[in-house]
Motif scaffolding. Structure first.
Motif, PDB file in Angstrom:
ATOM      1  N   THR A  92       0.834  -1.206   0.000  1.00 21.25           N
ATOM      2  CA  THR A  92       0.000   0.000   0.000  1.00 21.25           C
ATOM      3  C   THR A  92       0.864   1.250   0.000  1.00 21.25           C
ATOM      4  O   THR A  92       2.027   1.235   0.412  1.00 21.25           O
ATOM      5  N   PRO A 124       2.769   0.124   5.800  1.00 26.48           N
ATOM      6  CA  PRO A 124       2.484  -0.596   4.547  1.00 26.48           C
ATOM      7  C   PRO A 124       1.818  -1.939   4.781  1.00 26.48           C
ATOM      8  O   PRO A 124       2.161  -2.660   5.715  1.00 26.48           O
ATOM      9  N   ARG A 125       0.862  -2.250   3.932  1.00 20.96           N
ATOM     10  CA  ARG A 125       0.164  -3.532   3.966  1.00 20.96           C
ATOM     11  C   ARG A 125       0.326  -4.209   2.607  1.00 20.96           C
ATOM     12  O   ARG A 125       0.558  -3.559   1.590  1.00 20.96           O
ATOM     13  N   GLY A 143      -4.071   0.479   5.578  1.00 25.07           N
ATOM     14  CA  GLY A 143      -3.336   0.656   4.339  1.00 25.07           C
ATOM     15  C   GLY A 143      -4.107   1.354   3.246  1.00 25.07           C
ATOM     16  O   GLY A 143      -3.563   1.589   2.163  1.00 25.07           O
TER      17      GLY A 143
END
Length: 475
Positions: A167, A172-173, A286
C-alpha cells in the motif's frame, strides 16, 4: 496460490545465461499528478538505474510540468551521485512524450514506443530489451529494479516478472504477490485485507499473472503479444497479458524481493479526492479513509465480464453469456437488499454492456489465438480449485467477523476508563445516600424518636387508634 507452483529450471547459484542488455522504464501519467513526484524520485533512487526513462503524458493538452518534474528528479539524484572527483555513474536518459487520446495504460505505452528511437529521435527502436512498466502512483523501492533484473537474468524463459505490491500509505500492507484465478475467472490474490508483510508469501515464484504496475516485460514479447488488450480498459490488463504470455510458451514469475508501493488511485476513486485526504488512514488498514472502490466498480465489472468472454472456449461462450445475465440479476437483488441501488443497476446492466461489444470480443479472441502455442489446460496447475475458492471465502468471512468483534469489544484503555467511571458513580451514590440520611434525620429525627418512645401519632389523614407502635408491630 501455492508457493513455487511450477518448478524453477534455474536456481540461485546458476550463472546468468542471458544478461539484460538495457531496461527502459515507462511511467504513464495524466499530467503532473499528486503521486508523480514521489514515483519519479523513487525511480531516480534505484540502485540499478534503467538505461532510459520514458514519461508518457496522456492528458488532452500538453502539461509543461511533466518534463520539468522528471528532469528535476533525476538531476537531484545525479548531483548526489557525484564523487569527490566530480565523476559518477551516468544518469539515465529522460524523455517526456505526449500521447493525447490514449484510452488505456497499454495504449499509452504503444503510442510512446511507436515513434521512439534509441537516440531519442523518431525512428523505430529495438535497442531496449526490457520494459519496466510503472503507473504514476506506483513508487518502487530502491532495490526493485535490481532484484527484477537479477531474476530474469537467471531464468531466460521468463518473459514477465512482477513485483510485490504494498500500500501507498503507512504502515504498509500487502496488496498482492502474484495473482491467480479460479476456473470461472474469479481473481484471487491469497492475501487478506490489511495483511502485514512478514515475508510469509516470499516463497512464490511461478504464478498465473502479475499486476502491470512494476512489471518487467521483455520487449519482444510485448511486441509479439500486441501489448495489453485495449478492450479491458483500466483494469485486468496485467492478468490478461500474463495469461497470453503463458499460453505463448513463456514463464511469468513474481519476485517478492522487489517491492512497489501502489496507491491504486483508479481502483479507490482517489483521482479527484482532496489532497489532504490521501494520507489519512486512521484505521491503519493501508487504505486512505477517503477511498471508495464503488466509484470504479462499473469499469471493473465490465472488464471482468469481457475477460471471461474472451478466455472461455468458443463452444462455451453462449453458456457463459447466459450465466452472466442470470448471475447479474441475482447480484443486483443482493445489492438491493444491502441498500446499494447504484451498484444494483451496474450489476444488472454490466452483462448487457459486455455482450453488446461483440466486435471487441472477437478482436480480443483473435489476438489471443494468434499467439497461443499451448492448450488452455496448461494453465490448470496455476489456477485455483473450488476448494481454494471456498477456503479463501471462509477465511475472509472469519476475518471480517473477527474485525467486527474486535471493533465492538472495548480496548484496555476503554476498560480502564469504564472502571474509573463506575468507581466515581459508586462514590457519588454513596455520598448522596449519606446526605439524604442526614437530611432525613435532621428534619424528622425528633418526631421519629417521640413515636418510637410511645407518643401517639395524630393527624387528619390517620385513623385514630389506641395501639402503640410495638403492638402494631406484633399485629
Amino acid at each position: 496460490m501455492t508457493d513455487s507452483t511450477l518448478p524453477t529450471p534455474l536456481h540461485a547459484g546458476t550463472p546468468s545465461s542471458r544478461p539484460v542488455a538495457a531496461v527502459m522504464a515507462v511511467v504513464v501519467t495524466h499530467g503532473v499528478t499528486r503521486y508523480l513526484t514521489t514515483t519519479l524520485a523513487a525511480l531516480a533512487a534505484q540502485t540499478r538505474a534503467p538505461g532510459r526513462v520514458l514519461v508518457v503524458d496522456v492528458s488532452a493538452e500538453h502539461d509543461a510540468g511533466v518534463p520539468q518534474v522528471a528532469g528535476e528528479a533525476f538531476a537531484a539524484r545525479a548531483t548526489e551521485d557525484l564523487g569527490s572527483d566530480g565523476r559518477g555513474a551516468p544518469p539515465p536518459e529522460v524523455l517526456a512524450v505526449h500521447a493525447p487520446g490514449a484510452r488505456t495504460f497499454g495504449d499509452a505505452v504503444r503510442r510512446a514506443l511507436a515513434g521512439l528511437s534509441p537516440h531519442g529521435g523518431t525512428a523505430a527502436t529495438a535497442g531496449h530489451a526490457w520494459l519496466w512498466l510503472l503507473h504514476d502512483d506506483s513508487a518502487p523501492e530502491p532495490s526493485a529494479l535490481a532484484e527484477l533484473v537479477r531474476a530474469v537474468e537467471k531464468a531466460p524463459s521468463v518473459a514477465i516478472a512482477g513485483v510485490k505490491q504494498r500500500t501507498w500509505t503507512d504502515p504498509p500492507r500487502l496488496l498482492e504477490v502474484g495473482v491467480r484465478t479460479s476456473r470461472s475467472g474469479r481473481r484471487m490474490t491469497g492475501i487478506d485485507d490489511a495483511e502485514v508483510d512478514q515475508g510469509q508469501h516470499d516463497g512464490r515464484d511461478d504464478v498465473l499473472g502479475v499486476g502491470i504496475a512494476g512489471a518487467l516485460v521483455r520487449r519482444d514479447v510485448w511486441d509479439a503479444l500486441g501489448g495489453t488488450d485495449p478492450a479491458l480498459g483500466r483494469f485486468g490488463d496485467g492478468l490478461d497479458l500474463s495469461r497470453r504470455a503463458r499460453l505463448a510458451g513463456h514463464r511469468v514469475v513474481v519476485v517478492p524481493s522487489a517491492a512497489v508501493r501502489h496507491a491504486r488511485a483508479g481502483y479507490h476513486g482517489l483521482r479527484d479526492a482532496p489532497v489532504a485526504d490521501l494520507e489519512v488512514d486512521a484505521d491503519s488498514d493501508g487504505v486512505p479513509d477517503s477511498a471508495d472502490p464503488r466509484r470504479s466498480f462499473a469499469a471493473r465489472r465490465r472488464s471482468l465480464l469481457h475477460h471471461r468472454l474472451t478466455t472461455v472456449p468458443l463452444p462455451l461462450m453462449p453458456v457463459v453469456a447466459v450465466l452472466a445475465v442470470v448471475v447479474g440479476a441475482i447480484r443486483s437483488l443482493v445489492r438491493v437488499t444491502t441498500k446499494e441501488p447504484a451498484l444494483a443497476v451496474t450489476e444488472l446492466g454490466a452483462p448487457f454492456v459486455a455482450l453488446s461489444r461483440l466486435r471487441a470480443i472477437a478482436r480480443s479472441r483473435t489476438r489471443a489465438r494468434a499467439t497461443r502455442r499451448l492448450p488452455r489446460r496448461a494453465l490448470r496447475p496455476l489456477q485455483a480449485t473450488w476448494r481454494d475458492v471456498w477456503a479463501e471465502w471462509r477465511d475472509r468471512r472469519l476475518a471480517r467477523a473477527e474485525v467486527r468483534k474486535v471493533g465492538q469489544a472495548p480496548s484496555e484503555l476503554e476498560l480502564g476508563e469504564l472502571a474509573a467511571l463506575a468507581s466515581r458513580r459508586r462514590a457519588g451514590l454513596g455520598a448522596l445516600a449519606a446526605v439524604l440520611v442526614a437530611a432525613t434525620a435532621l428534619a424528622l429525627g425528633q418526631l421519629i424518636l417521640s413515636v418510637a418512645g410511645g407518643a401517639t401519632l395524630i393527624g387528619p389523614a390517620l385513623v385514630p387508634t389506641a395501639a402503640r407502635l410495638a403492638e402494631l408491630w406484633d399485629v
